[in-house]
Scaffold this active site. Structure first.
Site, PDB file in Angstrom:
ATOM      1  N   LYS A 199      13.964  -4.722 -11.759  1.00 30.87           N
ATOM      2  CA  LYS A 199      15.117  -5.052 -12.609  1.00 30.87           C
ATOM      3  C   LYS A 199      15.587  -3.801 -13.355  1.00 30.87           C
ATOM      4  CE  LYS A 199      16.331  -8.622 -16.041  1.00 30.87           C
ATOM      5  NZ  LYS A 199      15.788  -9.795 -16.774  1.00 30.87           N
ATOM      6  N   SER A 202      18.267 -13.947 -16.597  1.00 29.02           N
ATOM      7  CA  SER A 202      19.051 -12.732 -16.447  1.00 29.02           C
ATOM      8  C   SER A 202      18.676 -11.908 -15.213  1.00 29.02           C
ATOM      9  CB  SER A 202      18.881 -11.855 -17.696  1.00 29.02           C
ATOM     10  OG  SER A 202      17.528 -11.464 -17.869  1.00 29.02           O
ATOM     11  N   SER A 204      14.144 -15.935 -17.835  1.00 33.11           N
ATOM     12  CA  SER A 204      14.862 -15.040 -16.927  1.00 33.11           C
ATOM     13  C   SER A 204      14.159 -14.741 -15.615  1.00 33.11           C
ATOM     14  CB  SER A 204      15.194 -13.728 -17.644  1.00 33.11           C
ATOM     15  OG  SER A 204      16.199 -13.940 -18.607  1.00 33.11           O
TER      16      SER A 204
END
Length: 449
Positions: free
Chosen positions: A79, A157, A181
């Site tokens: 990420k 996210s 997330s």
């Protein structure tokens, strides 16, 4: 080799010489580069040269019987929130474009590398991790693999993280989980996501959302895959998970908050999963968990996420507010009005809620609930702020409760093939990580029909 191989399958193929790390990396890079695919929206940065060099190094080590782990050479995505040496960490934002490249890998990235995993690139995300939908106006929004032509949200996210796995651009992904997330995009995309007990895994080298609620975890194709990655992230021995039989499991369904307003597809898939678990001998009880109702009072004014993100962002906002996603900066700015006394009150309230929750769930092996209350909405339907806010709050609601009570949790798919993706969440008090993996491994083949 399967088009959705697990880490164990890939490790076996590597050991037997049926594939090589270089072949795995080349295949992932080809998926990323495919103009008809989602690669341009899934990845903010692709390190093709670095991934190829690492793969070739792992192949040489394996040939010399010196591979650092059975998983050496398997490509994973990272990420965009994490430091990777020599790369800029932007957290899905344009406000950090001029940030200097990282001097070192984040500890979690370094641990994945030490196990031989190949870092293939940095995945897209909700800006600064502040939404459960995965929409990003700066880099585009990866489309959910389910009914892709309709353009459903991937969940956030860790949006790019999940789609990198579903689309074969990586075989595992490193994400974060402050309010769901890892679990939300896993549920929305039909794969598995894990939120560990936060204290097990170091947060250094990551851009924070809420230092109180943040945790780092894996997104992958199976419970076993997530267990492998979690062990590496926590610097623990990689030990195969022994599935716990469903018969005799004491599972509790929280009737407070978590079952409110479920989409019919979610409710149907969840109840069907419960029926199958009961048929396999699990003991399922429905119970009120009043601590979940009390959590709403913590979030008046934005709660920990607003207070702690404002502390991190205030200087950057003073210089570059115009570069933020308006829907993100508005949530961060809620923390500006919270006082030090308000924050101290939040800490005390949370301690009391955690203590009450842990006493209440102590007699049970795990909680079981829908991961997300709704199925993934269409991106175009969220253009208005009211629709966006409603979908975001419903996406986050169930998962965020577990972060607040300092628990650990996993989401695994429980829908039928062809149906809208639905996640089933198993959760327990903090420190129960191994138990959650064992239970999840045992029920994984039962709840997916």
């Amino acid at each position: 080799m399967s088009d959705r191989p697990t880490l164990a399958t890939l490790a076996a193929d590597l050991a037997a010489g049926r594939t090589t790390a270089r072949k795995l990396v080349d295949a992932c890079l080809a998926k990323i580069a495919d103009k008809a695919g989602e690669g341009a929206r899934v990845f903010i940065h692709v390190d093709a040269d670095g991934a190829i060099a690492a793969a070739e190094a792992m192949d040489r080590l394996r040939k010399a019987n010196a591979a650092p782990s059975p998983f050496a050479g398997i490509p994973v995505s990272i990420k965009d929130l994490f430091d990777i040496k020599g790369q800029v960490s932007r957290a899905g934002s344009r406000a950090l474009d001029d940030r200097p490249p990282a001097a070192n890998d984040a500890p979690v990235v370094a641990r994945l590398r030490r196990a031989g995993f190949v870092v293939i690139g940095r995945t897209n995300m909700t800006e600064f991790a502040y939404s459960g939908l995965g929409i990003n106006p700066h880099y585009g929004t990866p489309k959910n693999p389910w009914r892709r032509d309709d353009g459903h949200v991937p969940g956030g996210s860790s949006s790019g993280a999940a789609v990198s796995v579903t689309d074969g651009m990586a075989h595992g992904a490193l994400g974060t989980d402050t309010g769901g997330s890892c679990r939300i995009p896993a549920a929305y995309c039909g794969i598995v996501g894990y939120k560990p007990t936060a204290r097990r895994i170091p947060l250094d080298g990551g851009i924070p959302l809420s230092v109180t609620l943040d945790s780092y975890g894996p997104i992958a194709r199976s419970v076993g895959c997530c267990a492998v990655m979690d062990a590496v992230l926590a610097n623990e021995a990689i030990v195969p998970v022994a599935p716990r039989p469903a018969k005799g499991l004491r599972l509790v369904v929280p009737t407070t908050v978590m079952l409110d307003g479920l989409d019919s597809a979610v409710a149907d898939a969840f109840e069907r999963a419960l029926d199958r678990l009961a048929g396999a001998g699990a003991l399922i009880e429905r119970m009120a968990v009043p601590e979940f109702a009390e959590i709403a009072s913590l979030n008046v004014g934005g709660g920990f996420s607003a207070a702690e993100s404002w502390a991190w962002h205030r200087a950057l906002i003073a210089k570059k507010a115009e570069l933020y996603d308006p829907r993100v900066i508005s949530r961060i700015r809620r923390g500006e009005s919270l006082s030090a006394a308000d924050y101290v009150d939040l800490l005390a309230m949370r301690r009391a809620i955690i203590a009450g929750f842990e006493r209440r769930v102590a007699p049970y092996d795990a909680l079981v609930a829908p991961t997300v209350a709704m199925t993934p909405p269409v991106i175009a339907d969220l253009a208005g702020d009211a629709a966006y806010t409603r979908a975001n709050m419903l996406s986050l609601r169930n998962c965020a409760l577990i972060n607040t009570v300092d628990g650990c949790a996993i989401s695994l798919p429980c829908h039928r093939d062809g149906e809208a993706p639905v996640g089933l969440m198993l959760a327990a008090a903090g420190g129960s990580d191994r138990t959650i993996f064992e239970i999840a491994a045992g029920i994984e083949p039962i709840v997916r029909t």
